[in-house]
Design a protein around this motif. Structure first.
Motif, PDB file in Angstrom:
ATOM      1  N   MET A   1       0.843  -1.192   0.000  1.00  0.00           N
ATOM      2  CA  MET A   1       0.000   0.000   0.000  1.00  0.00           C
ATOM      3  C   MET A   1       0.877   1.241   0.000  1.00  0.00           C
ATOM      4  O   MET A   1       1.824   1.343   0.777  1.00  0.00           O
ATOM      5  N   LYS A   2       0.561   2.170  -0.881  1.00  0.00           N
ATOM      6  CA  LYS A   2       1.242   3.448  -0.953  1.00  0.00           C
ATOM      7  C   LYS A   2       0.311   4.550  -0.421  1.00  0.00           C
ATOM      8  O   LYS A   2      -0.904   4.372  -0.370  1.00  0.00           O
ATOM      9  N   PRO A   3       0.867   5.687  -0.036  1.00  0.00           N
ATOM     10  CA  PRO A   3      -0.008   6.753   0.473  1.00  0.00           C
ATOM     11  C   PRO A   3      -1.158   7.103  -0.456  1.00  0.00           C
ATOM     12  O   PRO A   3      -2.282   7.359   0.015  1.00  0.00           O
ATOM     13  N   VAL A   4      -0.901   7.118  -1.768  1.00  0.00           N
ATOM     14  CA  VAL A   4      -1.952   7.512  -2.705  1.00  0.00           C
ATOM     15  C   VAL A   4      -3.024   6.442  -2.868  1.00  0.00           C
ATOM     16  O   VAL A   4      -4.021   6.662  -3.570  1.00  0.00           O
ATOM     17  N   ASP A   5      -2.861   5.293  -2.201  1.00  0.00           N
ATOM     18  CA  ASP A   5      -3.876   4.240  -2.259  1.00  0.00           C
ATOM     19  C   ASP A   5      -5.010   4.447  -1.262  1.00  0.00           C
ATOM     20  O   ASP A   5      -5.904   3.599  -1.169  1.00  0.00           O
ATOM     21  N   LEU A   6      -4.996   5.530  -0.513  1.00  0.00           N
ATOM     22  CA  LEU A   6      -6.049   5.768   0.486  1.00  0.00           C
ATOM     23  C   LEU A   6      -7.466   5.634  -0.083  1.00  0.00           C
ATOM     24  O   LEU A   6      -8.350   5.104   0.595  1.00  0.00           O
ATOM     25  N   PRO A   7      -7.753   6.113  -1.313  1.00  0.00           N
ATOM     26  CA  PRO A   7      -9.125   5.982  -1.822  1.00  0.00           C
ATOM     27  C   PRO A   7      -9.594   4.538  -1.979  1.00  0.00           C
ATOM     28  O   PRO A   7     -10.801   4.302  -2.161  1.00  0.00           O
ATOM     29  N   ARG A   8      -8.684   3.574  -1.893  1.00  0.00           N
ATOM     30  CA  ARG A   8      -9.095   2.171  -1.980  1.00  0.00           C
ATOM     31  C   ARG A   8      -9.688   1.674  -0.657  1.00  0.00           C
ATOM     32  O   ARG A   8     -10.185   0.552  -0.586  1.00  0.00           O
ATOM     33  N   MET A   9      -9.626   2.502   0.373  1.00  0.00           N
ATOM     34  CA  MET A   9     -10.183   2.116   1.674  1.00  0.00           C
ATOM     35  C   MET A   9     -11.698   2.309   1.656  1.00  0.00           C
ATOM     36  O   MET A   9     -12.218   3.352   2.039  1.00  0.00           O
ATOM     37  N   ARG A  10     -12.431   1.309   1.220  1.00  0.00           N
ATOM     38  CA  ARG A  10     -13.896   1.345   1.233  1.00  0.00           C
ATOM     39  C   ARG A  10     -14.351   0.690   2.532  1.00  0.00           C
ATOM     40  O   ARG A  10     -14.232  -0.523   2.712  1.00  0.00           O
ATOM     41  N   THR A  11     -14.869   1.508   3.439  1.00  0.00           N
ATOM     42  CA  THR A  11     -15.116   1.052   4.803  1.00  0.00           C
ATOM     43  C   THR A  11     -16.612   1.040   5.092  1.00  0.00           C
ATOM     44  O   THR A  11     -17.261   2.087   5.112  1.00  0.00           O
ATOM     45  N   PRO A  12     -17.186  -0.144   5.342  1.00  0.00           N
ATOM     46  CA  PRO A  12     -18.605  -0.204   5.699  1.00  0.00           C
ATOM     47  C   PRO A  12     -18.821   0.142   7.166  1.00  0.00           C
ATOM     48  O   PRO A  12     -17.981  -0.157   8.028  1.00  0.00           O
ATOM     49  N   GLY A  13     -19.949   0.782   7.449  1.00  0.00           N
ATOM     50  CA  GLY A  13     -20.300   1.129   8.818  1.00  0.00           C
ATOM     51  C   GLY A  13     -21.195   0.084   9.446  1.00  0.00           C
ATOM     52  O   GLY A  13     -21.188  -1.088   9.052  1.00  0.00           O
ATOM     53  N   ALA A  14     -21.988   0.496  10.418  1.00  0.00           N
ATOM     54  CA  ALA A  14     -22.923  -0.410  11.072  1.00  0.00           C
ATOM     55  C   ALA A  14     -24.150  -0.604  10.183  1.00  0.00           C
ATOM     56  O   ALA A  14     -24.693   0.364   9.655  1.00  0.00           O
ATOM     57  N   PRO A  15     -24.626  -1.846  10.003  1.00  0.00           N
ATOM     58  CA  PRO A  15     -25.774  -2.086   9.133  1.00  0.00           C
ATOM     59  C   PRO A  15     -27.100  -1.844   9.854  1.00  0.00           C
ATOM     60  O   PRO A  15     -27.154  -1.687  11.073  1.00  0.00           O
ATOM     61  N   THR A  16     -28.164  -1.813   9.082  1.00  0.00           N
ATOM     62  CA  THR A  16     -29.525  -1.925   9.589  1.00  0.00           C
ATOM     63  C   THR A  16     -30.178  -3.070   8.837  1.00  0.00           C
ATOM     64  O   THR A  16     -29.815  -3.354   7.685  1.00  0.00           O
ATOM     65  N   VAL A  17     -31.127  -3.751   9.468  1.00  0.00           N
ATOM     66  CA  VAL A  17     -31.726  -4.953   8.882  1.00  0.00           C
ATOM     67  C   VAL A  17     -33.233  -4.762   8.808  1.00  0.00           C
ATOM     68  O   VAL A  17     -33.857  -4.261   9.755  1.00  0.00           O
ATOM     69  N   SER A  18     -33.830  -5.190   7.691  1.00  0.00           N
ATOM     70  CA  SER A  18     -35.278  -5.087   7.524  1.00  0.00           C
ATOM     71  C   SER A  18     -35.984  -5.950   8.573  1.00  0.00           C
ATOM     72  O   SER A  18     -35.419  -6.926   9.077  1.00  0.00           O
ATOM     73  N   PRO A  19     -37.221  -5.608   8.923  1.00  0.00           N
ATOM     74  CA  PRO A  19     -37.909  -6.341   9.994  1.00  0.00           C
ATOM     75  C   PRO A  19     -38.034  -7.837   9.742  1.00  0.00           C
ATOM     76  O   PRO A  19     -38.061  -8.624  10.699  1.00  0.00           O
ATOM     77  N   ASP A  20     -38.087  -8.252   8.484  1.00  0.00           N
ATOM     78  CA  ASP A  20     -38.171  -9.687   8.197  1.00  0.00           C
ATOM     79  C   ASP A  20     -36.811 -10.353   8.104  1.00  0.00           C
ATOM     80  O   ASP A  20     -36.711 -11.568   7.853  1.00  0.00           O
ATOM     81  N   GLY A  21     -35.734  -9.575   8.284  1.00  0.00           N
ATOM     82  CA  GLY A  21     -34.393 -10.140   8.254  1.00  0.00           C
ATOM     83  C   GLY A  21     -33.842 -10.419   6.873  1.00  0.00           C
ATOM     84  O   GLY A  21     -32.737 -10.960   6.743  1.00  0.00           O
ATOM     85  N   ALA A  22     -34.560 -10.039   5.815  1.00  0.00           N
ATOM     86  CA  ALA A  22     -34.162 -10.419   4.463  1.00  0.00           C
ATOM     87  C   ALA A  22     -33.109  -9.495   3.853  1.00  0.00           C
ATOM     88  O   ALA A  22     -32.321  -9.926   3.008  1.00  0.00           O
ATOM     89  N   ILE A  23     -33.104  -8.231   4.253  1.00  0.00           N
ATOM     90  CA  ILE A  23     -32.253  -7.230   3.608  1.00  0.00           C
ATOM     91  C   ILE A  23     -31.476  -6.454   4.672  1.00  0.00           C
ATOM     92  O   ILE A  23     -32.030  -6.062   5.698  1.00  0.00           O
ATOM     93  N   ALA A  24     -30.206  -6.233   4.391  1.00  0.00           N
ATOM     94  CA  ALA A  24     -29.396  -5.322   5.200  1.00  0.00           C
ATOM     95  C   ALA A  24     -29.043  -4.107   4.348  1.00  0.00           C
ATOM     96  O   ALA A  24     -28.873  -4.220   3.123  1.00  0.00           O
ATOM     97  N   VAL A  25     -28.950  -2.961   4.988  1.00  0.00           N
ATOM     98  CA  VAL A  25     -28.499  -1.739   4.330  1.00  0.00           C
ATOM     99  C   VAL A  25     -27.337  -1.192   5.140  1.00  0.00           C
ATOM    100  O   VAL A  25     -27.386  -1.150   6.372  1.00  0.00           O
ATOM    101  N   VAL A  26     -26.275  -0.787   4.441  1.00  0.00           N
ATOM    102  CA  VAL A  26     -25.069  -0.313   5.117  1.00  0.00           C
ATOM    103  C   VAL A  26     -24.475   0.853   4.340  1.00  0.00           C
ATOM    104  O   VAL A  26     -24.586   0.914   3.110  1.00  0.00           O
ATOM    105  N   ALA A  27     -23.899   1.803   5.067  1.00  0.00           N
ATOM    106  CA  ALA A  27     -23.177   2.903   4.426  1.00  0.00           C
ATOM    107  C   ALA A  27     -21.734   2.483   4.210  1.00  0.00           C
ATOM    108  O   ALA A  27     -21.089   1.910   5.095  1.00  0.00           O
ATOM    109  N   VAL A  28     -21.200   2.768   3.024  1.00  0.00           N
ATOM    110  CA  VAL A  28     -19.808   2.466   2.689  1.00  0.00           C
ATOM    111  C   VAL A  28     -19.129   3.780   2.319  1.00  0.00           C
ATOM    112  O   VAL A  28     -19.552   4.470   1.383  1.00  0.00           O
TER     113      VAL A  28
END
Length: 633
Positions: free
Chosen positions: A1-28
């Motif tokens: 990893m080089k300093p200019v590779d920082l944009p490759r850091m795609r970091t997901p946050g905490a998810p939320t899950v639909s009430p039926d458990g079928a779908i998760a949504v997360v911010a990246v």
């Protein structure tokens, strides 16, 4: 990893899950060098793994998604553009455009849905009149920060690094009632106190939150778990102002509120080097009781969380560099480790009988999992250098846990001893840009968790209290010596670096063990404890709680005349945690006697430069550190 590779850091946050458990949504999120800012979008992820993740939103910065209990809406925060404040939005799950619900001048915090999906609670800082862009001259021109009236400060607790002054923009609770296309927003708390992290009761009749409203609140660290009705009536504290609490959550029956809490300590100003464990307090009143052993369990920081399920409390627990996910019964009985291993849980959500976790390991920035099934490939294409575990033994027989990341090739490699801040935090089992960039630059990076770190029990942390430099140095040097036994590491070319407490220890080691190091980089450091106590946003309590007394003996600056290794001092001009005078005092002390030292100052940045600073500044910082060690090692 080089300093200019920082944009490759795609970091997901905490998810939320639909009430039926079928779908998760997360911010990246990811750093964007072109705009010199961070961008983030929401992604939709089927929890059965039947389809790959797809991008759900295309805003500039979308975060903190929350499914409504009826599954019809997703609430989230959106920053409409670079520099914009986060506002509350809702997006219909069945299709259609999202819409903004708020336009608060200082933005809003993460929302929480009422059980009937008709209301959202959130907190927002409310500026005093004529401040923070709300004031105008007689001819209608906006009044900038330099034209605001002076601040009269009477409390010790009055500002926070990365936020600013607090007393002229207290955080208040709001309730947004959704009725078709019309949203009615009501402010339900007022006054000078902060009110944070609101959560609904199961019957929708109450909100729980954190606030410091006790006598003497502005001169100590304590706060309370509180409750209030959605119309602002019935506000009362459930705890007794002996905790530093966070993350209050009602139990499913509504009879208690669980929360993460650290004892505020003597005179309510001694919270340092203590675990933030899991507690429960009755809704009708009474003493709080621990659900986990406060001496052994500590909420993962930063970004730790807890959540309530029908079977108990999910709690992210630090453990020897890992972050486990525990399921803790409401009665405090034996807990179950739900997620374990050499990795770190970075977020989680439960709904419909499905647990979805964001988990980061030594080879990725984080992926979503349903149980042990990986659902995403956000780090696809990332090539990480191996993180190898080592254990050293200090002269008194105490074990010191750490890791080495080696560069490619056979060596012998120059070595960097890297020291974390805190001090009560931990390095661990996850991909770390610092270690990868320095190893990518040709250095073997040694890092670990000496006494004073979290994740090993509270006694491991409190062992340094009152003698921080000397006790920490013993473990750090033992770890370094253990790593240097490897034939591919060059003991003649060793450098040392660290930030905040790590900068404190870098300056200390350069002064007391200078013969071990060819060069040093001290960042955002505490160098002089006495001036730190008077100028830092937390110095008024932190200095006594950690260093106790005899500040001159424990200050690295006292021994600056012993430093001979070339020293690069890095600091941010707007750092309120370790103010820039700490850097200048060390720089002047070294240069006045002709010692090789340089000062690198970053404009517009605070204490969190290396983690959340402007992306171009983060790249420039990496380049400067590599250049310094290349020149001198």
């Amino acid at each position: 990893m080089k300093p200019v590779d920082l944009p490759r850091m795609r970091t997901p946050g905490a998810p939320t899950v639909s009430p039926d458990g079928a779908i998760a949504v997360v911010a990246v999120s990811r750093p964007d060098l072109a705009t010199d800012a961070y961008t983030s979008q929401l992604w939709l992820v089927p929890t059965d793994g039947s389809r790959p993740a797809v991008r759900l939103t295309r805003g500039w910065h979308d975060s903190a998604p929350r499914y409504s209990p009826d599954g019809r809406w997703i609430a989230f925060l959106r920053r409409a553009g670079k520099g914009a404040k986060p506002q509350l939005w809702v997006l219909p799950v069945g299709g259609g455009d999202g819409r903004a619900l708020t336009d608060e001048p200082l933005g809003v915090g993460a929302p929480d849905w009422s059980p009937d999906s008709a209301r959202l609670a959130f907190s927002a800082r409310v500026p005093q009149e004529q401040r923070y862009g709300t004031g105008h001259t007689d001819d209608g021109e906006p009044i900038g920060p330099d034209g605001e009236p002076p601040r009269r400060i009477t409390e010790l607790s009055n500002r926070l690094d990365g936020v600013g002054f607090l007393r002229d923009r207290p955080a208040h609770l709001f309730v947004a009632a959704l009725d078709g296309e019309v949203t009615q927003i009501t402010q339900i708390t007022r006054g000078e106190h902060d009110h944070d992290d609101p959560r609904w009761s199961p019957d929708g009749q109450w909100l729980t939150f954190v606030s410091a409203r006790h006598e003497g609140w502005a001169a100590d660290r304590a706060a309370d778990v509180c409750v209030v009705r959605p119309d602002g009536t019935g506000l009362r504290a459930l705890t007794d102002a002996t905790f530093v609490p966070s993350l209050p959550r009602f139990t499913p029956d509504g009879d208690a509120v669980v929360f993460a809490g650290t004892p505020a300590g003597a005179r309510r100003v001694d919270p340092v080097l203590r675990n933030q464990s899991l507690w429960s307090v009755p809704f009708v009143g009474g003493a709080a009781r621990p659900l986990l052993d406060p001496a052994e369990h500590h909420l993962a920081m930063p970004g730790g969380d807890l959540d309530v399920t029908p079977d108990g409390v999910l709690f992210a627990d630090e453990r020897r560099g890992a972050v486990q996910l525990l399921l803790v019964p409401f009665d405090g009985g034996p807990h179950t480790v739900v997620v374990d291993g050499e990795r770190q849980v970075a977020g989680f959500a439960w709904a419909g009988g499905v647990l979805v976790s964001t988990i980061a390991g030594p080879a990725d920035w984080g992926e979503l999992y349903a149980g042990e099934r990986r659902l995403t490939s956000f780090s696809e294409g990332v090539e990480a250098l191996e993180q190898v575990e080592i254990t050293a033994t200090a002269p008194d027989g105490y074990p010191v846990h750490g890791w080495v990341v080696r560069p490619a090739g056979e060596g012998p490699h120059p070595v960097l001893l890297m020291i974390h801040g805190g001090p009560y935090t931990q390095y661990g089992w996850r991909l770390f840009d610092e270690a990868q960039v320095y190893a990518g630059g040709g250095y073997a990076v040694v890092f670990g968790n000496p006494r004073g770190s979290s994740g090993y029990g509270v006694e491991h942390g409190r062992a340094i209290r009152g003698n921080v430099g000397e006790v920490s140095a013993v473990d750090l040097l033992a770890l370094l010596d253990a790593a240097l036994k490897a034939p591919d590491l060059d003991e003649r070319r060793v450098g040392v670096l660290g930030g905040s407490h790590g900068g404190f220890m870098t300056t200390w080691l350069a002064a007391h063990h200078g013969d071990r190091f060819r060069a040093a980089v001290s960042e955002r450091a505490v160098n002089s404890i006495d001036s730190f106590a008077g100028t830092s946003d937390i110095g008024w309590y932190f200095a006594d709680s950690l260093y106790v007394d005899d500040f001159a003996r424990q200050s690295p600056l006292t021994y600056a005349d012993r430093i001979t290794a070339p020293m690069l001092i890095i600091h941010s001009e707007q750092d309120w945690r370790c103010p820039v005078e700490q850097a200048y005092r060390l720089f002047v002390a070294l240069r006045r006697r002709g010692a090789p030292a340089e000062l690198l100052l970053f404009p517009g940045e605070g204490h969190e430069l290396s983690r959340t600073g402007r992306p171009r500044h983060r790249v420039q910082r990496f380049e400067a550190i590599l250049d310094w060690f290349d020149r001198h090692m």
